[in-house]
Scaffold this motif. Structure first.
Motif, PDB file in Angstrom:
ATOM      1  N   UNK A 144       0.843  -1.182   0.000  1.00 28.89           N
ATOM      2  CA  UNK A 144       0.000   0.000   0.000  1.00 28.89           C
ATOM      3  C   UNK A 144       0.892   1.250   0.000  1.00 28.89           C
ATOM      4  N   UNK A 145       0.616   2.143  -0.943  1.00 21.18           N
ATOM      5  CA  UNK A 145       1.374   3.393  -1.010  1.00 21.18           C
ATOM      6  C   UNK A 145       0.867   4.357   0.049  1.00 21.18           C
ATOM      7  N   UNK A 146       1.789   5.148   0.593  1.00 17.80           N
ATOM      8  CA  UNK A 146       1.413   6.074   1.673  1.00 17.80           C
ATOM      9  C   UNK A 146       0.412   7.119   1.203  1.00 17.80           C
ATOM     10  N   UNK A 147       0.503   7.533  -0.080  1.00 13.22           N
ATOM     11  CA  UNK A 147      -0.434   8.552  -0.551  1.00 13.22           C
ATOM     12  C   UNK A 147      -1.831   7.997  -0.783  1.00 13.22           C
ATOM     13  N   UNK A 148      -2.015   6.667  -0.699  1.00  5.23           N
ATOM     14  CA  UNK A 148      -3.343   6.089  -0.843  1.00  5.23           C
ATOM     15  C   UNK A 148      -4.003   5.841   0.511  1.00  5.23           C
ATOM     16  N   UNK A 149      -3.283   6.089   1.594  1.00  4.48           N
ATOM     17  CA  UNK A 149      -3.839   5.896   2.933  1.00  4.48           C
ATOM     18  C   UNK A 149      -4.860   6.991   3.216  1.00  4.48           C
ATOM     19  N   UNK A 150      -5.984   6.588   3.782  1.00  2.00           N
ATOM     20  CA  UNK A 150      -7.026   7.540   4.145  1.00  2.00           C
ATOM     21  C   UNK A 150      -7.258   7.504   5.654  1.00  2.00           C
ATOM     22  N   UNK A 151      -7.657   8.646   6.175  1.00  2.00           N
ATOM     23  CA  UNK A 151      -7.898   8.790   7.607  1.00  2.00           C
ATOM     24  C   UNK A 151      -9.328   9.246   7.850  1.00  2.00           C
ATOM     25  N   UNK A 152      -9.853   8.880   8.997  1.00  2.00           N
ATOM     26  CA  UNK A 152     -11.151   9.405   9.419  1.00  2.00           C
ATOM     27  C   UNK A 152     -10.959  10.855   9.857  1.00  2.00           C
ATOM     28  N   UNK A 153     -12.057  11.538  10.063  1.00  2.00           N
ATOM     29  CA  UNK A 153     -11.991  12.926  10.553  1.00  2.00           C
ATOM     30  C   UNK A 153     -11.236  12.979  11.873  1.00  2.00           C
ATOM     31  N   UNK A 154     -11.547  12.089  12.790  1.00  2.00           N
ATOM     32  CA  UNK A 154     -10.884  12.093  14.099  1.00  2.00           C
ATOM     33  C   UNK A 154      -9.384  11.846  13.957  1.00  2.00           C
ATOM     34  N   UNK A 155      -8.996  10.873  13.141  1.00  2.00           N
ATOM     35  CA  UNK A 155      -7.571  10.571  12.956  1.00  2.00           C
ATOM     36  C   UNK A 155      -6.841  11.753  12.328  1.00  2.00           C
ATOM     37  N   UNK A 156      -7.453  12.368  11.315  1.00  2.00           N
ATOM     38  CA  UNK A 156      -6.836  13.522  10.661  1.00  2.00           C
ATOM     39  C   UNK A 156      -6.746  14.699  11.629  1.00  2.00           C
ATOM     40  N   UNK A 157      -7.793  14.918  12.411  1.00  2.00           N
ATOM     41  CA  UNK A 157      -7.781  16.011  13.389  1.00  2.00           C
ATOM     42  C   UNK A 157      -6.666  15.792  14.410  1.00  2.00           C
ATOM     43  N   UNK A 158      -6.479  14.557  14.839  1.00  2.00           N
ATOM     44  CA  UNK A 158      -5.402  14.251  15.781  1.00  2.00           C
ATOM     45  C   UNK A 158      -4.038  14.546  15.168  1.00  2.00           C
ATOM     46  N   UNK A 159      -3.847  14.178  13.904  1.00  2.00           N
ATOM     47  CA  UNK A 159      -2.569  14.444  13.231  1.00  2.00           C
ATOM     48  C   UNK A 159      -2.298  15.939  13.094  1.00  2.00           C
ATOM     49  N   UNK A 160      -3.358  16.704  12.836  1.00  2.00           N
ATOM     50  CA  UNK A 160      -3.214  18.145  12.643  1.00  2.00           C
ATOM     51  C   UNK A 160      -3.300  18.930  13.951  1.00  2.00           C
ATOM     52  N   UNK A 161      -3.599  18.237  15.038  1.00  2.00           N
ATOM     53  CA  UNK A 161      -3.738  18.864  16.350  1.00  2.00           C
ATOM     54  C   UNK A 161      -4.834  19.945  16.351  1.00  2.00           C
ATOM     55  N   UNK A 162      -5.970  19.580  15.750  1.00  2.00           N
ATOM     56  CA  UNK A 162      -7.139  20.451  15.733  1.00  2.00           C
ATOM     57  C   UNK A 162      -8.349  19.617  16.156  1.00  2.00           C
TER      58      UNK A 162
END
Length: 82
Positions: free
Chosen positions: A1-19
């Motif tokens: 699996x390529x890293x650019x094909x990985x998808x995140x949920x809203x919660x996971x993305x918010x955690x990564x962005x610290x928002x």
């Protein structure tokens, strides 16, 4: 699996962005971050999360540079006294 094909949920993305998830949803709805809805849950691609993070990092750095410049003009920031 390529890293650019990985998808995140809203919660996971918010955690990564610290928002909060609600802040992230507002950014998505404003068209600042693309998403997709496979069913009833939103997903955000890894690359889009990283693009937003880089944009925020640049904006933060620019704001700090402006604060330092203003502080120097006012004589409040002097590297020699540190």
């Amino acid at each position: 699996m390529k890293i650019n094909s990985i998808e995140f949920t809203i919660q996971e993305a918010a955690d990564l962005l610290n928002v909060s998830p609600s802040f992230l949803i507002k950014q998505i709805e404003a068209g600042e971050i693309p998403d997709r809805n496979p069913g009833k849950h939103r997903r955000i691609h890894f690359n889009d999360i990283m693009i937003d993070r880089e944009r925020n990092d640049r904006a933060t750095s620019q704001a700090l540079d402006e604060i330092i410049a203003i502080s120097e003009e006012l004589g409040l920031y002097d590297l020699r006294n540190n």
